[in-house]
Design a protein around this motif. Structure first.
Motif, mmCIF file in Angstrom:
data_model
loop_
_atom_site.group_PDB
_atom_site.id
_atom_site.type_symbol
_atom_site.label_atom_id
_atom_site.label_comp_id
_atom_site.label_asym_id
_atom_site.label_seq_id
_atom_site.Cartn_x
_atom_site.Cartn_y
_atom_site.Cartn_z
ATOM 1 N N ALA A 98 1.587 -6.683 -8.022
ATOM 2 C CA ALA A 98 0.752 -5.619 -8.575
ATOM 3 C C ALA A 98 0.291 -4.685 -7.462
ATOM 4 N N GLY A 99 0.872 -3.496 -7.455
ATOM 5 C CA GLY A 99 0.657 -2.566 -6.355
ATOM 6 C C GLY A 99 1.686 -2.849 -5.282
ATOM 7 N N SER A 100 2.957 -2.688 -5.637
ATOM 8 C CA SER A 100 4.060 -3.225 -4.836
ATOM 9 C C SER A 100 4.483 -2.362 -3.664
ATOM 10 N N GLY A 101 3.935 -1.146 -3.533
ATOM 11 C CA GLY A 101 4.262 -0.319 -2.382
ATOM 12 C C GLY A 101 5.756 -0.066 -2.248
ATOM 13 N N ARG A 102 6.245 -0.146 -1.002
ATOM 14 C CA ARG A 102 7.688 0.032 -0.780
ATOM 15 C C ARG A 102 8.477 -1.257 -0.975
ATOM 16 N N GLY A 103 7.824 -2.317 -1.419
ATOM 17 C CA GLY A 103 8.543 -3.468 -1.946
ATOM 18 C C GLY A 103 8.852 -4.612 -1.006
ATOM 19 N N GLY A 104 8.346 -4.594 0.233
ATOM 20 C CA GLY A 104 8.724 -5.617 1.197
ATOM 21 C C GLY A 104 8.425 -7.035 0.756
ATOM 22 N N THR A 105 7.225 -7.281 0.221
ATOM 23 C CA THR A 105 6.860 -8.641 -0.160
ATOM 24 C C THR A 105 7.647 -9.107 -1.373
ATOM 25 N N VAL A 117 11.426 -10.956 -10.235
ATOM 26 C CA VAL A 117 10.221 -10.356 -9.669
ATOM 27 C C VAL A 117 10.125 -8.923 -10.157
ATOM 28 N N ASP A 118 8.954 -8.572 -10.679
ATOM 29 C CA ASP A 118 8.684 -7.199 -11.078
ATOM 30 C C ASP A 118 7.566 -6.645 -10.203
ATOM 31 N N GLY A 119 7.743 -5.422 -9.742
ATOM 32 C CA GLY A 119 6.701 -4.743 -8.988
ATOM 33 C C GLY A 119 6.234 -3.528 -9.761
ATOM 34 N N VAL A 120 4.942 -3.225 -9.680
ATOM 35 C CA VAL A 120 4.415 -2.029 -10.334
ATOM 36 C C VAL A 120 3.623 -1.209 -9.326
ATOM 37 N N SER A 121 3.752 0.106 -9.449
ATOM 38 C CA SER A 121 3.021 1.025 -8.580
ATOM 39 C C SER A 121 2.799 2.326 -9.335
ATOM 40 N N ILE A 122 1.691 3.017 -9.025
ATOM 41 C CA ILE A 122 1.458 4.329 -9.633
ATOM 42 C C ILE A 122 2.039 5.452 -8.778
ATOM 43 N N SER A 123 2.742 5.083 -7.717
ATOM 44 C CA SER A 123 3.426 6.067 -6.889
ATOM 45 C C SER A 123 4.910 6.093 -7.262
ATOM 46 N N GLU A 124 5.358 7.188 -7.861
ATOM 47 C CA GLU A 124 6.768 7.294 -8.231
ATOM 48 C C GLU A 124 7.661 7.255 -7.005
ATOM 49 N N ARG A 148 4.299 2.014 -13.271
ATOM 50 C CA ARG A 148 3.330 1.572 -14.273
ATOM 51 C C ARG A 148 1.969 1.356 -13.609
ATOM 52 N N ASN A 149 0.966 1.295 -14.459
ATOM 53 C CA ASN A 149 -0.405 1.083 -14.006
ATOM 54 C C ASN A 149 -0.723 -0.401 -14.073
ATOM 55 N N MET A 150 -1.189 -0.982 -12.968
ATOM 56 C CA MET A 150 -1.431 -2.421 -12.987
ATOM 57 C C MET A 150 -2.624 -2.810 -13.864
ATOM 58 N N LEU A 151 -3.405 -1.842 -14.330
ATOM 59 C CA LEU A 151 -4.466 -2.134 -15.288
ATOM 60 C C LEU A 151 -3.934 -2.245 -16.711
ATOM 61 N N ASP A 152 -2.717 -1.773 -16.933
ATOM 62 C CA ASP A 152 -2.093 -1.788 -18.261
ATOM 63 C C ASP A 152 -0.583 -1.756 -18.063
ATOM 64 N N THR A 153 -0.013 -2.904 -17.733
ATOM 65 C CA THR A 153 1.383 -2.965 -17.286
ATOM 66 C C THR A 153 2.394 -2.802 -18.411
ATOM 67 N N GLY A 154 2.011 -3.185 -19.628
ATOM 68 C CA GLY A 154 2.966 -3.142 -20.725
ATOM 69 C C GLY A 154 3.866 -4.354 -20.816
#
Length: 288
Positions: A98-105, A117-124, A148-154
């Motif tokens: 949640a808040g995956s950034g550029r995805g390293g972790t 593994v799914d990552g979500v970020s509000i930065s396109e 997606r927004n980690m407050l409402d991932t869907g």
């Protein structure tokens, strides 16, 4: 359950739009990029562990590169430490960054556990960058990043075995965040958080903490807020570790490097004066 992924549906407030804009336009930040260039794991967090101070003894021509490699080793160690706390993850498990950034972790998690593994970020921009990294490694069947927004991932209720946040919770309301995580996690599911938080025993935000907020346009929470929000959402802490002593060496080394941004001083002041803590919190979802 699917959430539309237009900017208007994902970014729910002017503040979220400003945060997204910060990360969308901060594409050439040398800290994250130069460290990630070392081995292709691009992180958006800080490091922990003992520093190899011999890097400062390198010849001037190679010293900065040696420091950058050492900083990257420390941030990689932080991610490894977090992943160890996720518990017994199986290939059929599903994880959320949640808040995956550029995805390293997330890359590390997929390689370690071989699971979805799914990552979500509000930065396109970050989502696009991370998906490119997954594609380069041939991981797109089980590793996906979403705008997606980690407050409402869907994502479906009860569909996630473990969730982590790594220095991302200071951008959201914790009660709303943990309500969403409690919805997503299976019974007994694990949540791991590494975060900076201010020490509300000593009062409100110190000047140093306020400087960090201003730099990253975030809203650092008081330490107690994490536990109140978890308790309200069936997340029961099973481990709390103060990583502050483990991260101070990282910051001291970063002051000696070309990627130093000036934020090193408020971080070090806040940690050393005790107004700011670097916490690891491990919690399980338990319905009473």
């Amino acid at each position: 359950m699917n959430t539309p992924t237009t900017a208007n549906s994902v970014l729910r407030s002017e503040y979220q739009k400003s945060v997204a804009n910060y990360w969308n336009t901060n594409q050439n930040d040398p800290v994250n990029l130069l460290l990630g260039h070392v081995d292709g794991y691009y992180h958006h967090h800080y490091g922990i562990g003992a520093v190899n101070w011999s890097v400062l003894e390198q010849p001037e021509a190679t010293r900065d590169d040696a420091i950058i490699r050492e900083l990257h080793r420390l941030e990689h160690a932080q991610a490894e430490h977090l992943l160890k706390k996720l518990g017994p993850i199986k290939p059929e498990s599903r994880l959320l960054d949640a808040g995956s950034g550029r995805g390293g972790t997330s890359l590390m998690a997929h390689e370690k556990f071989k699971c979805q593994v799914d990552g979500v970020s509000i930065s396109e921009y970050q989502v696009g960058f991370a998906n490119e990294q997954a594609a380069k490694r041939g991981y797109t069947d089980k590793l996906k990043y979403h705008f997606r927004n980690m407050l409402d991932t869907g994502f479906e209720t009860g569909s996630i075995d473990a969730i982590w946040t790594n220095e991302t919770t200071m951008y959201v309301d914790l009660f709303k965040l943990y309500a969403e995580f409690s919805r997503l996690l299976k019974d007994g599911g694990r949540y791991v958080c590494i975060t900076g938080c201010y020490n509300d025993i000593t009062g409100g935000r110190s000047r140093a903490v306020s400087e960090i907020d201003a730099k990253y346009i975030c809203n650092i929470h008081p330490r107690s807020e994490y536990f109140k929000a978890m308790a309200a959402n069936n997340l029961v802490p099973i481990e709390v570790t103060d990583l502050t002593p483990d991260t101070i060496p990282y910051w001291e080394l970063r002051t000696r490097c070309s990627v130093a941004t000036g934020v090193e001083d408020p971080f070090l002041r806040a940690y050393k004066e005790g107004s700011f803590h670097y916490l690891l919190i491990v919690a399980d979802r338990i319905v009473r």
